[in-house]
Design a protein around this motif. Structure first.
Motif, mmCIF file in Angstrom:
data_model
loop_
_atom_site.group_PDB
_atom_site.id
_atom_site.type_symbol
_atom_site.label_atom_id
_atom_site.label_comp_id
_atom_site.label_asym_id
_atom_site.label_seq_id
_atom_site.Cartn_x
_atom_site.Cartn_y
_atom_site.Cartn_z
ATOM 1 N N VAL A 108 0.843 -1.197 0.000
ATOM 2 C CA VAL A 108 0.000 0.000 0.000
ATOM 3 C C VAL A 108 0.880 1.248 0.000
ATOM 4 O O VAL A 108 0.619 2.209 -0.714
ATOM 5 N N TYR A 109 1.942 1.225 0.790
ATOM 6 C CA TYR A 109 2.865 2.352 0.846
ATOM 7 C C TYR A 109 3.484 2.600 -0.534
ATOM 8 O O TYR A 109 3.520 3.723 -1.019
ATOM 9 N N ALA A 110 3.923 1.536 -1.197
ATOM 10 C CA ALA A 110 4.547 1.665 -2.515
ATOM 11 C C ALA A 110 3.542 2.196 -3.537
ATOM 12 O O ALA A 110 3.873 3.046 -4.378
ATOM 13 N N SER A 111 2.304 1.699 -3.470
ATOM 14 C CA SER A 111 1.279 2.157 -4.400
ATOM 15 C C SER A 111 0.981 3.641 -4.193
ATOM 16 O O SER A 111 0.823 4.403 -5.143
ATOM 17 N N THR A 112 0.922 4.057 -2.931
ATOM 18 C CA THR A 112 0.647 5.458 -2.615
ATOM 19 C C THR A 112 1.768 6.357 -3.116
ATOM 20 O O THR A 112 1.534 7.448 -3.620
ATOM 21 N N CYS B 69 3.385 6.136 -5.678
ATOM 22 C CA CYS B 69 3.278 6.375 -7.125
ATOM 23 C C CYS B 69 2.514 7.657 -7.398
ATOM 24 O O CYS B 69 2.653 8.255 -8.458
ATOM 25 N N HIS B 70 1.649 8.043 -6.454
ATOM 26 C CA HIS B 70 0.761 9.187 -6.669
ATOM 27 C C HIS B 70 1.168 10.433 -5.899
ATOM 28 O O HIS B 70 0.789 11.541 -6.276
ATOM 29 N N VAL B 71 1.907 10.268 -4.814
ATOM 30 C CA VAL B 71 2.350 11.403 -4.005
ATOM 31 C C VAL B 71 3.825 11.212 -3.675
ATOM 32 O O VAL B 71 4.366 10.128 -3.780
ATOM 33 N N THR B 72 4.474 12.272 -3.260
ATOM 34 C CA THR B 72 5.880 12.186 -2.889
ATOM 35 C C THR B 72 5.984 11.647 -1.466
ATOM 36 O O THR B 72 5.431 12.230 -0.532
ATOM 37 N N CYS B 73 6.644 10.513 -1.319
ATOM 38 C CA CYS B 73 6.826 9.920 0.006
ATOM 39 C C CYS B 73 8.225 10.263 0.523
ATOM 40 O O CYS B 73 9.171 10.313 -0.242
ATOM 41 N N SER B 74 8.288 10.514 1.803
ATOM 42 C CA SER B 74 9.598 10.889 2.368
ATOM 43 C C SER B 74 10.330 9.667 2.878
ATOM 44 O O SER B 74 9.814 8.635 3.072
#
Length: 84
Positions: free
Chosen positions: A73-77, A79-84
């Protein structure tokens, strides 16, 4: 398919329809009684505005801080937003 197609080429962009109206007291009262609700609410009266943010109510947190997100889920998210 043509790249120059527009919605109006396919269907009308507007149609006539009757204006929406609120149900009468007889209708909403009968509906709630038939459905067996615990307390028949008055649809003509708006409920009070809730307290927000939740921190203003017993110092609650908006999110559960101990919740974990799966790696997929983290990886999929990300794709759409910048993760820190």
């Amino acid at each position: 398919a043509s790249c120059s197609a527009v919605p109006s080429d396919v269907a009308s962009l507007s149609y006539s329809h009757p204006k929406s109206v609120c149900p009468s007291k007889d209708i909403w009262q009968d509906l709630q009684e038939k459905r067996g609700v615990d307390k028949v609410g008055d649809w003509d009266v708006l409920p009070p505005t809730p307290d927000a943010p939740l921190s203003a109510v017993n110092n609650q947190t908006e999110c559960i801080e101990t919740s974990k997100v799966s790696s997929s889920v983290y990886a999929s998210t990300c794709c759409h937003v910048t993760c820190s």
